[in-house]
Design a protein around this motif. Structure first.
Motif, PDB file in Angstrom:
ATOM      1  N   SER A 299       6.754  10.429   3.400  1.00 13.45           N
ATOM      2  CA  SER A 299       5.897   9.795   4.347  1.00 13.45           C
ATOM      3  C   SER A 299       5.730   8.000   3.854  1.00 13.45           C
ATOM      4  CB  SER A 299       4.765  10.440   4.607  1.00 13.45           C
ATOM      5  OG  SER A 299       3.713  10.229   3.545  1.00 13.45           O
TER       6      SER A 299
ATOM      7  N   PHE B  89       0.818  -1.143  -0.023  1.00  8.67           N
ATOM      8  CA  PHE B  89       0.176   0.004   0.056  1.00  8.67           C
ATOM      9  C   PHE B  89       1.063   1.240  -0.017  1.00  8.67           C
ATOM     10  CE2 PHE B  89      -1.328   3.340   2.665  1.00  8.67           C
ATOM     11  CZ  PHE B  89      -2.465   3.830   2.253  1.00  8.67           C
TER      12      PHE B  89
ATOM     13  N   TYR C 151       1.273  18.816 -13.403  1.00  5.77           N
ATOM     14  CA  TYR C 151       2.015  20.009 -13.538  1.00  5.77           C
ATOM     15  C   TYR C 151       2.926  20.290 -14.727  1.00  5.77           C
ATOM     16  CZ  TYR C 151       0.396  19.671  -8.627  1.00  5.77           C
ATOM     17  OH  TYR C 151      -0.111  19.405  -7.546  1.00  5.77           O
TER      18      TYR C 151
ATOM     19  N   PRO D  35       5.048  22.713  -6.102  1.00  5.40           N
ATOM     20  CA  PRO D  35       5.332  22.580  -4.678  1.00  5.40           C
ATOM     21  C   PRO D  35       6.344  21.417  -4.190  1.00  5.40           C
ATOM     22  CG  PRO D  35       3.050  21.730  -4.679  1.00  5.40           C
ATOM     23  CD  PRO D  35       3.393  21.965  -6.347  1.00  5.40           C
TER      24      PRO D  35
ATOM     25  N   GLN E 197       1.608   9.508  -6.222  1.00  2.45           N
ATOM     26  CA  GLN E 197       2.077  10.858  -6.164  1.00  2.45           C
ATOM     27  C   GLN E 197       3.307  11.144  -6.993  1.00  2.45           C
ATOM     28  OE1 GLN E 197       2.527  12.182  -1.988  1.00  2.45           O
ATOM     29  NE2 GLN E 197       2.019  10.243  -1.306  1.00  2.45           N
TER      30      GLN E 197
ATOM     31  N   ASP F 216       6.753  39.588  -9.858  1.00  2.66           N
ATOM     32  CA  ASP F 216       7.034  38.480  -9.168  1.00  2.66           C
ATOM     33  C   ASP F 216       8.674  38.423  -9.096  1.00  2.66           C
ATOM     34  OD1 ASP F 216       6.970  36.577  -7.456  1.00  2.66           O
ATOM     35  OD2 ASP F 216       5.653  35.305  -8.864  1.00  2.66           O
TER      36      ASP F 216
ATOM     37  N   GLY G 206      -1.787  11.967   0.482  1.00  3.37           N
ATOM     38  CA  GLY G 206      -0.763  10.758   0.544  1.00  3.37           C
ATOM     39  C   GLY G 206      -0.313  10.641   1.881  1.00  3.37           C
ATOM     40  N   SER G 207       0.101  12.083   2.618  1.00  2.00           N
ATOM     41  CA  SER G 207       0.669  11.756   4.024  1.00  2.00           C
ATOM     42  C   SER G 207      -0.384  11.292   5.104  1.00  2.00           C
ATOM     43  CB  SER G 207       1.109  13.208   4.367  1.00  2.00           C
ATOM     44  OG  SER G 207       2.056  13.667   3.459  1.00  2.00           O
ATOM     45  N   PHE G 208      -1.706  11.919   4.847  1.00  2.00           N
ATOM     46  CA  PHE G 208      -2.759  11.383   5.890  1.00  2.00           C
ATOM     47  C   PHE G 208      -3.218   9.987   5.566  1.00  2.00           C
ATOM     48  CE2 PHE G 208      -3.196  16.228   6.154  1.00  2.00           C
ATOM     49  CZ  PHE G 208      -2.950  16.240   7.663  1.00  2.00           C
ATOM     50  N   SER G 209      -3.189   9.681   4.299  1.00  2.00           N
ATOM     51  CA  SER G 209      -3.573   8.146   3.991  1.00  2.00           C
ATOM     52  C   SER G 209      -2.546   7.246   4.897  1.00  2.00           C
ATOM     53  CB  SER G 209      -3.597   7.958   2.715  1.00  2.00           C
ATOM     54  OG  SER G 209      -2.597   7.820   2.037  1.00  2.00           O
ATOM     55  N   THR G 210      -1.166   7.616   4.774  1.00  2.00           N
ATOM     56  CA  THR G 210      -0.182   6.624   5.275  1.00  2.00           C
ATOM     57  C   THR G 210      -0.514   6.719   6.944  1.00  2.00           C
ATOM     58  OG1 THR G 210       1.328   8.455   5.444  1.00  2.00           O
ATOM     59  CG2 THR G 210       1.693   6.876   3.782  1.00  2.00           C
ATOM     60  N   MET G 211      -0.938   7.899   7.532  1.00  2.00           N
ATOM     61  CA  MET G 211      -1.051   7.812   8.723  1.00  2.00           C
ATOM     62  C   MET G 211      -2.381   7.095   9.232  1.00  2.00           C
ATOM     63  SD  MET G 211      -0.471  11.815   9.985  1.00  2.00           S
ATOM     64  CE  MET G 211       0.727  12.692   8.707  1.00  2.00           C
TER      65      MET G 211
ATOM     66  N   VAL H 226      -3.133  22.994  -4.845  1.00  2.00           N
ATOM     67  CA  VAL H 226      -2.348  22.088  -5.782  1.00  2.00           C
ATOM     68  C   VAL H 226      -1.554  21.009  -5.058  1.00  2.00           C
ATOM     69  CG1 VAL H 226      -1.927  23.971  -7.666  1.00  2.00           C
ATOM     70  CG2 VAL H 226      -0.149  23.892  -5.784  1.00  2.00           C
ATOM     71  N   ALA H 227      -1.299  21.145  -3.769  1.00  2.00           N
ATOM     72  CA  ALA H 227      -0.528  20.307  -3.063  1.00  2.00           C
ATOM     73  C   ALA H 227      -1.220  19.123  -2.571  1.00  2.00           C
ATOM     74  CB  ALA H 227       0.281  20.787  -1.904  1.00  2.00           C
TER      75      ALA H 227
ATOM     76  N   THR I 192       0.894   4.030  -2.971  1.00  2.00           N
ATOM     77  CA  THR I 192       0.918   5.678  -2.572  1.00  2.00           C
ATOM     78  C   THR I 192       1.801   6.550  -3.207  1.00  2.00           C
ATOM     79  OG1 THR I 192      -0.478   4.674  -0.765  1.00  2.00           O
ATOM     80  CG2 THR I 192      -0.148   6.961  -0.894  1.00  2.00           C
TER      81      THR I 192
ATOM     82  N   HIS J 197       5.588  10.495  11.605  1.00  2.00           N
ATOM     83  CA  HIS J 197       4.314  11.378  11.299  1.00  2.00           C
ATOM     84  C   HIS J 197       4.379  12.593  12.078  1.00  2.00           C
ATOM     85  CE1 HIS J 197       2.771   8.234   8.857  1.00  2.00           C
ATOM     86  NE2 HIS J 197       2.837   7.254   9.742  1.00  2.00           N
TER      87      HIS J 197
ATOM     88  N   ARG K 280      -0.974  28.817   3.924  1.00  2.00           N
ATOM     89  CA  ARG K 280      -0.716  27.811   4.683  1.00  2.00           C
ATOM     90  C   ARG K 280      -0.991  26.403   3.938  1.00  2.00           C
ATOM     91  NH1 ARG K 280      -0.651  27.293  11.170  1.00  2.00           N
ATOM     92  NH2 ARG K 280       0.443  25.304  10.969  1.00  2.00           N
ATOM     93  N   PHE K 281      -1.928  26.272   3.277  1.00  2.00           N
ATOM     94  CA  PHE K 281      -2.278  25.143   2.552  1.00  2.00           C
ATOM     95  C   PHE K 281      -2.646  25.537   1.227  1.00  2.00           C
ATOM     96  CE2 PHE K 281      -3.382  24.066   6.824  1.00  2.00           C
ATOM     97  CZ  PHE K 281      -2.665  22.878   7.141  1.00  2.00           C
TER      98      PHE K 281
ATOM     99  N   PRO L 137      -2.781  16.411  -3.531  1.00  2.00           N
ATOM    100  CA  PRO L 137      -2.437  14.877  -3.597  1.00  2.00           C
ATOM    101  C   PRO L 137      -1.224  14.586  -2.266  1.00  2.00           C
ATOM    102  CG  PRO L 137      -2.534  15.896  -5.531  1.00  2.00           C
ATOM    103  CD  PRO L 137      -2.700  17.229  -4.667  1.00  2.00           C
ATOM    104  N   TYR L 138      -0.564  15.424  -2.043  1.00  2.00           N
ATOM    105  CA  TYR L 138       0.600  15.152  -1.296  1.00  2.00           C
ATOM    106  C   TYR L 138       0.093  15.045   0.232  1.00  2.00           C
ATOM    107  CZ  TYR L 138       2.270  16.340  -5.363  1.00  2.00           C
ATOM    108  OH  TYR L 138       2.761  16.403  -6.715  1.00  2.00           O
ATOM    109  N   TYR L 139      -0.646  16.106   0.663  1.00  2.00           N
ATOM    110  CA  TYR L 139      -1.466  16.095   1.754  1.00  2.00           C
ATOM    111  C   TYR L 139      -2.465  14.838   1.910  1.00  2.00           C
ATOM    112  CZ  TYR L 139      -1.004  21.256   1.957  1.00  2.00           C
ATOM    113  OH  TYR L 139      -0.674  22.344   1.687  1.00  2.00           O
TER     114      TYR L 139
END
Lengths: 119, 449
Positions: A69, A36, A52, A59, A44, B382, B430-435, B423-424, A40, A111, B419-420, B426-428
């Motif tokens: 992670s 899994f 992009y 980012p 990504q 810019d 990804g991180s939360f799904s691993t948690m 465009v990011a 994941t 985490h 702060r958030f 998917p990465y949030y």
């Protein structure tokens, strides 16, 4: 020749599957977890090219944290799998409970770091 | 008691009136002394080599005097000619009407003195004639106008001469090829041709500051009228300039004319009929031409100043010491033109501001409110670094405006980013799904079977 190669591969695959069926359930669960995490990470990675292109507003920090992670999770799970595997004599002095506690602690640290980087 | 009160009252009145008197006299002295804000010059030195010139050119001089100038007439052999004393210039402008004098003031005024005078921002009116001296030629060539080398040569034109004169060598030229500029000649058109008798000059191609204001017709040439033309003339056609002006980079203005006669009363009052046309003008265009030109030369027109450069963030009024990238800002500057007596709003739609760091990042045309205020708003690019607001305004006949104001631009501070960012996600995710996966895995691992 070609026929025999397919046959060999099939035989190899069958052997692998039958011997994997003998694997204890707890290791199977760990394997599923690792798969899994890798999956994941790959999703990504796809995002870079798909969403992009070469855009420079990508980012990069958040992307690396997302992938890290997953990678961290996978690495820690593999470590746990090495330690709780009965057939591995290297860690026979280490109890599975102790191994799991180590695993949980490392995950908490991982985490925590990731939460910090998210924003 | 009552007497005492009255006494103090009168004393207070006395001191008050004394105070008013002091303030008034101070104001008076301020208004009469030279004002650097006032670009119209007030003191003019006129150098001439013929005593009769004062009366023969009286209309020109009188009009200058009636416009408020103090003319100081000096003969060219006067030994007391000096442009400056103790390092301060005594005059604001110089009129050199001495075409044949080889040395001014017996050598007391040298070419270098005249050029230093111009270099320090003062104006010069120079008129030559046939047989012009080397001194006059050198002054003109320093300014970028080269007079005809042959001392006997004059400008001759067999097609656009003035027929009202009886002399037959066609050296009295009626020219109406003016430069088209409202600021140099005023709004009124000059209808009648301008009479000219004298030598022509060519404009130095290397100098971008010299302008031909009155040029000869294509058929004109420069030669000695009394001798047979043995070889082709050097100066021919429209490349001959009869009258030129120079606006130096320090905004000093110089008029160079090949004819002293064109300033004379006789030419001012003369009627003119151009060869080939049947219409006879009662009065030549000389007076209007030279009056308007002298107004321009003496900075009664076309002198701009820019004041009150202001900039601030959109919706604020205070000028910040630094901008952040992508800030919205408003920029304004006030531009006025000197009308000879006071500063009047300058109205134009081609003033631009640059937001400049090595090259302009933003170039915007300013809008104006017809009262001299020019304004615009734009977004800071810019890119961070040390920028400048720049207004570079150079238009024919106007003094050049060159303003710059430095302003640094900084990037976002670390806590100024969002702060958030969407465009990011998917990465949030990804991180939360691993948690979440870790949580589920722990339960499964601990409680299986």
């Amino acid at each position: 020749m070609a026929r025999s190669t397919t046959k060999d591969a099939q035989a190899l695959f069958n052997t692998l599957r039958s011997s994997y069926a003998a694997t204890p359930t707890n290791l199977k669960i760990i394997d599923l977890y690792v798969i899994f995490a890798i999956f994941t990470a790959l999703i990504q990675d796809q995002g870079i090219g798909g969403l992009y292109g070469n855009s420079w507003i990508f980012p990069i920090q958040l992307f690396s944290i997302g992938v890290l992670s997953c990678v961290g999770t996978a690495v820690l799970a593999v470590c746990l799998r090495i330690q709780v595997n009965k057939e591995n004599k290297e860690f026979k002095d280490l109890s599975p409970e102790r191994a799991f506690a180590d695993f949980v602690l490392c995950n908490l640290v991982l985490h925590l770091v990731i939460m910090n980087f998210l924003g | 008691m009552r007497m005492g009160f009255k006494k103090t009252l009168t004393m207070a009145k006395l001191s008050l009136s004394l105070f008013y008197f002091t303030v008034f006299s101070l104001l008076l002295s301020l208004s009469t002394s030279f004002d650097p804000e006032n670009p119209s010059v007030r003191r003019i030195l006129v150098i001439f080599d013929d005593a009769s010139l004062k009366s023969s050119h009286s209309i020109f001089f009188n009009s200058l005097q009636s416009r408020g100038y103090n003319l100081d007439f000096k003969l060219s052999d006067d030994r007391n000619i000096a442009l400056q004393r103790y390092g301060r210039y005594l005059y604001d402008s110089l009129i050199l009407f001495s075409p044949s004098a080889d040395s001014i003031g017996d050598g007391s005024l040298k070419l270098k003195d005249v050029m230093d005078f111009v270099d320090s921002g003062h104006d010069l009116i120079l008129a030559a004639n046939a047989n012009a001296s080397d001194f006059v030629r050198n002054v003109a060539s320093e300014c970028g106008a080269d007079f005809e080398d042959d001392t006997a040569a004059v400008v001759i034109d067999h097609t656009s001469y003035s027929v009202s004169e009886i002399d037959g060598d066609h050296s009295l030229i009626a020219s109406d090829t003016f430069i088209k500029s409202d600021v140099i000649f005023g709004r009124e058109n000059i209808e009648a041709p301008v009479l000219f008798r004298g030598i022509g000059h060519s404009v130095n191609a290397a100098s971008s500051l010299v302008l031909k204001v009155l040029s000869a017709s294509p058929a004109a040439y420069s030669a000695n009228p009394n001798s047979k033309l043995s070889k082709p003339p050097v100066l021919t056609g429209t490349s001959i300039s009869l009258v030129s002006v120079v606006q130096a980079r320090n905004n000093a203005r110089v008029l160079i004319s090949g004819s002293l006669d064109m300033f004379s009363d006789r030419f001012f009052r003369s009627s003119v009929e151009k060869a080939g046309s049947t219409y006879k003008y009662k009065k030549s265009g000389n007076e209007q031409f030279l009056m308007e030109l002298s107004k321009w030369i003496l900075h009664e027109r076309g002198h701009l100043k820019a004041v009150n450069i202001r900039h601030h963030r959109l919706g604020e009024t205070n000028e910040p010491s630094i901008y952040r990238i992508n800030d919205d800002l408003e920029f304004s500057v006030e531009i006025y033109e000197w009308s000879g007596t006071r500063w009047e709003p300058y109205v134009a739609d081609d003033v631009q501001v640059q937001f400049y760091m090595m090259s302009p990042y933003v170039l915007k045309t300013l809008s104006n409110d017809k009262k001299g205020l020019y304004y615009t708003s734009f977004k800071v690019p810019d890119v961070y670094g040390v920028f400048q607001f720049k207004v570079e305004y150079q238009r024919l006949g106007y003094t050049s405006l060159s303003l710059s104001k430095q302003i640094p631009v900084r990037p976002f501070k670390h806590d100024e980013y969002e702060r958030f960012i969407p465009v990011a996600f998917p990465y949030y995710g990804g991180s939360f799904s691993t948690m979440a996966a870790f949580f589920i895995f722990s339960i499964l691992y601990l409680y299986h079977k």
